[in-house]
Design an enzyme around this catalytic site. Sequence first.
Site, PDB file in Angstrom:
ATOM      1  N   ASP A  49     -10.665   7.649   4.867  1.00 28.06           N
ATOM      2  CA  ASP A  49     -10.470   8.967   5.499  1.00 28.06           C
ATOM      3  C   ASP A  49     -11.614   9.960   5.225  1.00 28.06           C
ATOM      4  O   ASP A  49     -12.005  10.704   6.140  1.00 28.06           O
ATOM      5  CB  ASP A  49      -9.141   9.597   5.051  1.00 28.06           C
ATOM      6  CG  ASP A  49      -7.939   8.967   5.738  1.00 28.06           C
ATOM      7  OD1 ASP A  49      -8.125   8.294   6.768  1.00 28.06           O
ATOM      8  OD2 ASP A  49      -6.813   9.150   5.241  1.00 28.06           O
ATOM      9  N   ASN A  69       0.845  -1.194   0.000  1.00 29.22           N
ATOM     10  CA  ASN A  69       0.000   0.000   0.000  1.00 29.22           C
ATOM     11  C   ASN A  69       0.888   1.254   0.000  1.00 29.22           C
ATOM     12  O   ASN A  69       1.517   1.586   1.004  1.00 29.22           O
ATOM     13  CB  ASN A  69      -0.910  -0.047   1.239  1.00 29.22           C
ATOM     14  CG  ASN A  69      -1.889   1.106   1.281  1.00 29.22           C
ATOM     15  OD1 ASN A  69      -1.572   2.212   0.879  1.00 29.22           O
ATOM     16  ND2 ASN A  69      -3.088   0.833   1.778  1.00 29.22           N
ATOM     17  N   PHE A 101      -6.287   8.665   2.364  1.00 31.88           N
ATOM     18  CA  PHE A 101      -6.656   7.560   1.479  1.00 31.88           C
ATOM     19  C   PHE A 101      -7.773   6.738   2.137  1.00 31.88           C
ATOM     20  O   PHE A 101      -8.221   7.049   3.249  1.00 31.88           O
ATOM     21  CB  PHE A 101      -5.433   6.689   1.168  1.00 31.88           C
ATOM     22  CG  PHE A 101      -4.892   5.904   2.338  1.00 31.88           C
ATOM     23  CD1 PHE A 101      -4.061   6.497   3.275  1.00 31.88           C
ATOM     24  CD2 PHE A 101      -5.219   4.560   2.508  1.00 31.88           C
ATOM     25  CE1 PHE A 101      -3.555   5.772   4.357  1.00 31.88           C
ATOM     26  CE2 PHE A 101      -4.716   3.812   3.577  1.00 31.88           C
ATOM     27  CZ  PHE A 101      -3.887   4.431   4.505  1.00 31.88           C
ATOM     28  N   GLY A 102      -8.179   5.688   1.434  1.00 36.18           N
ATOM     29  CA  GLY A 102      -9.122   4.723   1.995  1.00 36.18           C
ATOM     30  C   GLY A 102     -10.395   5.377   2.525  1.00 36.18           C
ATOM     31  O   GLY A 102     -11.085   6.111   1.811  1.00 36.18           O
ATOM     32  N   LYS A 154      -3.678  14.281  11.175  1.00 32.81           N
ATOM     33  CA  LYS A 154      -3.552  12.828  10.982  1.00 32.81           C
ATOM     34  C   LYS A 154      -2.118  12.371  11.250  1.00 32.81           C
ATOM     35  O   LYS A 154      -1.885  11.339  11.876  1.00 32.81           O
ATOM     36  CB  LYS A 154      -3.989  12.430   9.560  1.00 32.81           C
ATOM     37  CG  LYS A 154      -4.003  10.922   9.382  1.00 32.81           C
ATOM     38  CD  LYS A 154      -4.434  10.443   8.004  1.00 32.81           C
ATOM     39  CE  LYS A 154      -4.492   8.911   8.028  1.00 32.81           C
ATOM     40  NZ  LYS A 154      -4.614   8.305   6.703  1.00 32.81           N
ATOM     41  N   ARG A 179      -2.149   5.171  13.030  1.00 29.72           N
ATOM     42  CA  ARG A 179      -0.796   4.805  12.574  1.00 29.72           C
ATOM     43  C   ARG A 179       0.251   5.654  13.293  1.00 29.72           C
ATOM     44  O   ARG A 179       1.299   5.149  13.714  1.00 29.72           O
ATOM     45  CB  ARG A 179      -0.729   5.002  11.048  1.00 29.72           C
ATOM     46  CG  ARG A 179       0.555   4.519  10.391  1.00 29.72           C
ATOM     47  CD  ARG A 179       0.373   4.329   8.886  1.00 29.72           C
ATOM     48  NE  ARG A 179      -0.586   3.288   8.584  1.00 29.72           N
ATOM     49  CZ  ARG A 179      -1.823   3.529   8.139  1.00 29.72           C
ATOM     50  NH1 ARG A 179      -2.236   4.766   7.892  1.00 29.72           N
ATOM     51  NH2 ARG A 179      -2.658   2.529   7.937  1.00 29.72           N
ATOM     52  N   ASP A 206      -1.078  -3.848   9.807  1.00 30.61           N
ATOM     53  CA  ASP A 206      -2.427  -4.290   9.502  1.00 30.61           C
ATOM     54  C   ASP A 206      -3.377  -3.315  10.175  1.00 30.61           C
ATOM     55  O   ASP A 206      -3.264  -3.049  11.380  1.00 30.61           O
ATOM     56  CB  ASP A 206      -2.706  -5.729   9.955  1.00 30.61           C
ATOM     57  CG  ASP A 206      -3.898  -6.287   9.184  1.00 30.61           C
ATOM     58  OD1 ASP A 206      -3.857  -6.260   7.932  1.00 30.61           O
ATOM     59  OD2 ASP A 206      -4.886  -6.708   9.806  1.00 30.61           O
TER      60      ASP A 206
HETATM   61  P1  ITT Z   1      -0.910  -4.117   2.907  1.00 24.20           P
HETATM   62  O1  ITT Z   1      -1.637  -5.256   3.577  1.00 24.20           O
HETATM   63  O2  ITT Z   1      -0.132  -4.557   1.714  1.00 24.20           O
HETATM   64  O3  ITT Z   1      -0.113  -3.287   3.863  1.00 24.20           O
HETATM   65  P2  ITT Z   1      -3.614  -3.140   2.486  1.00 24.20           P
HETATM   66  O4  ITT Z   1      -4.156  -1.907   1.843  1.00 24.20           O
HETATM   67  O5  ITT Z   1      -4.164  -4.465   2.024  1.00 24.20           O
HETATM   68  O6  ITT Z   1      -2.023  -3.098   2.321  1.00 24.20           O
HETATM   69  P3  ITT Z   1      -4.690  -3.723   5.126  1.00 24.20           P
HETATM   70  O7  ITT Z   1      -4.868  -5.167   4.815  1.00 24.20           O
HETATM   71  O8  ITT Z   1      -4.081  -3.354   6.444  1.00 24.20           O
HETATM   72  O9  ITT Z   1      -3.798  -2.984   4.034  1.00 24.20           O
HETATM   73  O10 ITT Z   1      -6.095  -3.006   4.980  1.00 24.20           O
HETATM   74  C1  ITT Z   1      -6.319  -1.785   5.569  1.00 24.20           C
HETATM   75  C2  ITT Z   1      -7.660  -1.252   5.137  1.00 24.20           C
HETATM   76  O11 ITT Z   1      -8.079  -0.205   6.010  1.00 24.20           O
HETATM   77  C3  ITT Z   1      -7.634  -0.658   3.753  1.00 24.20           C
HETATM   78  O12 ITT Z   1      -8.888  -0.842   3.163  1.00 24.20           O
HETATM   79  C4  ITT Z   1      -7.413   0.813   3.991  1.00 24.20           C
HETATM   80  O13 ITT Z   1      -7.987   1.604   3.014  1.00 24.20           O
HETATM   81  C5  ITT Z   1      -8.062   1.039   5.355  1.00 24.20           C
HETATM   82  N1  ITT Z   1      -7.206   1.956   6.117  1.00 24.20           N
HETATM   83  C6  ITT Z   1      -6.136   1.642   6.889  1.00 24.20           C
HETATM   84  N2  ITT Z   1      -5.546   2.737   7.363  1.00 24.20           N
HETATM   85  C7  ITT Z   1      -6.250   3.777   6.892  1.00 24.20           C
HETATM   86  C8  ITT Z   1      -6.117   5.165   7.004  1.00 24.20           C
HETATM   87  O14 ITT Z   1      -5.106   5.720   7.674  1.00 24.20           O
HETATM   88  N3  ITT Z   1      -7.010   5.933   6.389  1.00 24.20           N
HETATM   89  C9  ITT Z   1      -8.010   5.403   5.676  1.00 24.20           C
HETATM   90  N4  ITT Z   1      -8.196   4.102   5.487  1.00 24.20           N
HETATM   91  C10 ITT Z   1      -7.317   3.284   6.093  1.00 24.20           C
END
Ligand code: ITT
Length: 197
Positions: A152, A10, A149-150, A174, A180, A66
């Site tokens: 947020d 990621n 991202f994600g 953040k 994190r 994770d």
């Molecule tokens: P890796 O496992 O390769 O590190 P990943 O994206 O698959 O990458 P995860 O399995 O930990 O990571 O999934 C985390 C999920 O939670 C993912 O959908 C992210 O978008 C969300 N997420 C985690 N931290 C976030 C943040 O700081 N802000 C927004 N969304 C977050």
Amino acid sequence: MKSFLLASGNAHKAEEFKELFLGGLQVQAAPQTLEVAETGKTFIENALLKARAYAEVYKVPTLADDSGLVIEALPHLLGVVSARFAPELPHYSDKCQKLIELMAGSTGAQRKAYFICVLCFYVSEEEVYFFEGRVHGTIGMELKGDKGFGYDPIFIPDRTPADGKSLAELPEWKNEFSHRARAVQSSLEFFKETMDK
Ligand code: ITT
């Protein structure tokens, strides 16, 4: 300075870590992303699976993250499977929109949620360290902001001032107070203490 290979595919996490570990620990990108099946039932299990998989391939200490969003009234909807929610929607803006629609009838405490981050530092099978951070808040009524991202844009952290801003509108906040950021701060305190001894 201790150095760890980042066991993550990621790019957004990598960006955040660059700032968060500045001057503390060296965290390097992996030459290639590995496909690791996240079959664990907990954030700790999945963080360990990722950290161990990269360490076995690259033979160096690794760091995995994770993380996910836990909606307190619907703990299994996202949680450890946050990245796999609504797989038919590839864009996070659509996943966020879908969540808003699913929660249309939820008010007040039903919208409480938190982001959680578990970091796993894997040196060897005998030397593994975990750190956790959380940030509490609520699920907003609409997507707001274009930073981060994600999920947020739909997460409104509990903070003063209570101005209803989402994490995607608060990059500096953040960087200091996110799940994190808090997990990283705990890890830096720990490594500083153990390195000073
Ligand atoms: P890796 O496992 O390769 O590190 P990943 O994206 O698959 O990458 P995860 O399995 O930990 O990571 O999934 C985390 C999920 O939670 C993912 O959908 C992210 O978008 C969300 N997420 C985690 N931290 C976030 C943040 O700081 N802000 C927004 N969304 C977050």
